[in-house]
Enzyme design. Structure first.
Site, PDB file in Angstrom:
ATOM      1  N   ASP A 156       0.981  -1.056   0.016  1.00 24.68           N
ATOM      2  CA  ASP A 156      -0.047  -0.028  -0.056  1.00 24.68           C
ATOM      3  C   ASP A 156       1.020   1.112   0.028  1.00 24.68           C
ATOM      4  O   ASP A 156       1.687   1.233   0.771  1.00 24.68           O
ATOM      5  CB  ASP A 156      -0.803  -0.088   1.104  1.00 24.68           C
ATOM      6  N   ASP A 183       4.524   2.782  -4.587  1.00 23.92           N
ATOM      7  CA  ASP A 183       3.717   3.507  -5.218  1.00 23.92           C
ATOM      8  C   ASP A 183       3.227   2.395  -6.244  1.00 23.92           C
ATOM      9  O   ASP A 183       4.036   2.090  -7.102  1.00 23.92           O
ATOM     10  CB  ASP A 183       4.133   4.640  -6.018  1.00 23.92           C
ATOM     11  N   ASP A 200      -7.378  -4.467  -5.928  1.00 26.94           N
ATOM     12  CA  ASP A 200      -8.415  -3.977  -5.358  1.00 26.94           C
ATOM     13  C   ASP A 200      -8.444  -2.188  -5.332  1.00 26.94           C
ATOM     14  O   ASP A 200      -8.034  -1.860  -4.218  1.00 26.94           O
ATOM     15  CB  ASP A 200      -9.033  -4.553  -4.074  1.00 26.94           C
ATOM     16  N   CYS A 253     -15.151  -1.247  -5.160  1.00 21.76           N
ATOM     17  CA  CYS A 253     -16.500  -0.901  -4.438  1.00 21.76           C
ATOM     18  C   CYS A 253     -17.251  -0.077  -4.971  1.00 21.76           C
ATOM     19  O   CYS A 253     -17.850   0.833  -4.356  1.00 21.76           O
ATOM     20  CB  CYS A 253     -16.221  -0.826  -3.074  1.00 21.76           C
TER      21      CYS A 253
END
Lengths: 327, 159
Positions: A156, A183, A200, A253
């Protein structure tokens, strides 16, 4: 942010039952937890001390005994039918403040966000990259599915989110996770190739509407604005690091085709195949193949869209992509 | 932020220290790999890190020990993961004490508390209901200091 149904009005043709969709978006989400098999022994000891059922051999996930424990404290739940060891609670106000949570016996994770790691089908011994991993729920599912054999690289870019990732991985006792802070768009190619990649991506989070977090997405009307550019760059980078024959799961999402099918259409080439998948017990809608007057790759129809009203969950869009074996 | 690389190391000295300190029923480090970052931190897990040549690795597996100071210090996460079957350097807390410990507060040991008799000074494992819940420090006095990391402390935990 208040619920603004007008933000979603342009999806009316994609949604089979608009009224049910609006209705579902206004209901609060249940709390969903999954039992961590790595901590079954700890659960057994706690239950033994409290006079509750504890023979862990009888319970593969530890879920039944966890539920017995939480029920004894007055938290009622029902099983998530398609995910062994996951349960939903309508009234569990502080699921992060129990001893069981602190000890990593369970993890709190929204029902739809359990899907991508299942679709990835992690296998013991593989090298898997979770490119935008924090806060780590999906990483944990992958690690558990691999039975701690092989390696999950959980990445991350944001330091604060990396900290949350690390604290969740340690709390859940995940042994085969290495955490990195790259990154994603410039992830070092040398670290691959990976057998499977979970991507994701950061998105406009329209599907989180029921969490009381309003979508910050405004209909754009043109491709590659907003977050689509970042998503396409991440997908391009991930694809370079995926081994021939490998599988990649791209998920958001969010509902916007601009952040899902259009990104896949823009970034993927002939060596990529979006594949259909089916999870028994979950209702999915097919992906879109035309949007904003554009014809997209025909295999975008294999993208799965999970609308809030279809399974009484949040919203999620998931694509399973397989890479050709090298010639 | 300074980025130091992780290297895989021979974990035997650390596994031996752990066995000497906590006398576990079974060897908790069977098939485990050990990693080190910088001079002070030892990690344990099963991940293969040969591929991760970059220095942007932030963590591997579970942080087990700090070895930079005069005394080696086990972490709370390490004790939860590998301290479950400890037979030495471990204190069992009751419900009331556990709530205080997990909130990061000191736990008091009366002068005539029998638990003092077998407890060595220094870093100890803390248990509740037979389950390891974290690391504490004891120097022979009345106070057992909770070493639960600040960001993991929970006030009035739901037991």
């Amino acid at each position: 942010m208040a619920f603004k149904i007008d933000n979603f009005r342009h999806y009316v043709d994609l949604i089979d039952d608009w009224d049910a969709f609006v209705d579902a978006c206004k209901r609060p989400l249940p709390v969903v937890i999954w039992a961590n098999p790595l901590r079954r022994e700890v659960l057994g000891r706690l239950n033994h001390a409290d006079g509750l059922p504890f023979s862990i051999e009888e319970d593969q996930t530890g879920g039944d005994f966890l539920v017995a424990r939480l029920r004894a404290r007055g938290y009622e739940c029902e099983e998530v039918s398609w995910y062994p060891g996951a349960y939903k609670f309508l009234d569990f106000p502080k699921p992060g403040r129990t001893l069981e949570h602190l000890l990593g016996i369970y993890h709190v994770q929204e029902e739809v966000s359990l899907i991508p790691s299942v679709v990835l089908t992690p296998r013991p011994g593989e090298l898997i990259l979770d490119m935008c991993a924090a806060p780590g729920g999906k990483t944990a599912q992958i690690s558990v599915a691999m039975a701690s054999e092989g390696t999950v690289v959980a990445n991350d870019v944001r330091i604060d989110r990396l900290r949350a990732l690390r604290s969740n991985c340690e709390r859940l006792g995940l042994l085969n996770v290495a955490m990195t802070g790259h990154d994603g768009t410039r992830y070092p190619l040398d670290d691959g190739p990976f057998d499977a990649i979970l991507l994701d991506v950061p998105c406009s989070c329209e599907g989180n509407i029921r969490r009381g977090i309003g979508a910050d997405y405004e209909p754009q009307g043109t491709f590659l604005t907003g977050r689509s550019g970042l998503q396409a760059t991440l997908l391009g980078r991930a694809w370079k690091m995926l081994a021939p024959g490998g599988r990649l799961v791209y998920s958001t999402c969010t509902f916007a085709p601009e952040e899902n099918e259009m990104v896949l259409d823009y970034s993927l080439r002939d060596d990529a195949h979006i594949q259909p998948f089916h999870i028994s017990g979950l209702t999915a809608s097919p992906g879109v193949t035309t949007w904003l007057g554009r014809e997209l790759r025909p295999d975008c129809a294999n993208v799965s869209r999970f609308w809030p009203h279809s399974n009484d969950t949040g919203g999620f869009t998931v694509a399973l992509v397989r890479k050709d074996v090298a010639n | 932020m300074k980025h130091l690389p992780f290297i895989e190391i021979d974990g035997e000295p650390y596994a031996r220290w752990w066995r000497d300190r906590f006398d576990p029923v079974n060897d908790p480090f069977l098939r485990m790999r050990f990693y080190q970052r910088g001079r002070a931190k030892v990690w344990v897990g099963t991940a293969g890190i040969a591929n991760l040549r970059s220095t942007r690795t932030d963590a591997v597996g579970i942080h087990l020990l700090r070895i930079g100071g005069r005394f080696w210090k086990p972490t709370s996460a390490g004790i939860v993961a590998f301290g479950g079957s400890a037979r030495a350097s471990v204190i069992d807390l009751d419900r009331h004490e556990t709530v205080k410990f997990l909130a990061g507060e000191d736990v008091r040991l009366a002068k005539d508390d029998v638990r003092r008799e077998v407890l060595p000074r220094g870093f100890i494992a803390v248990r509740y209901h037979g389950v390891a819940i974290g690391c504490a420090e004891w120097h022979g006095g009345e106070v057992v200091t909770s070493l639960i990391p600040k960001n993991q402390r929970i006030k009035k935990i739901d037991l």
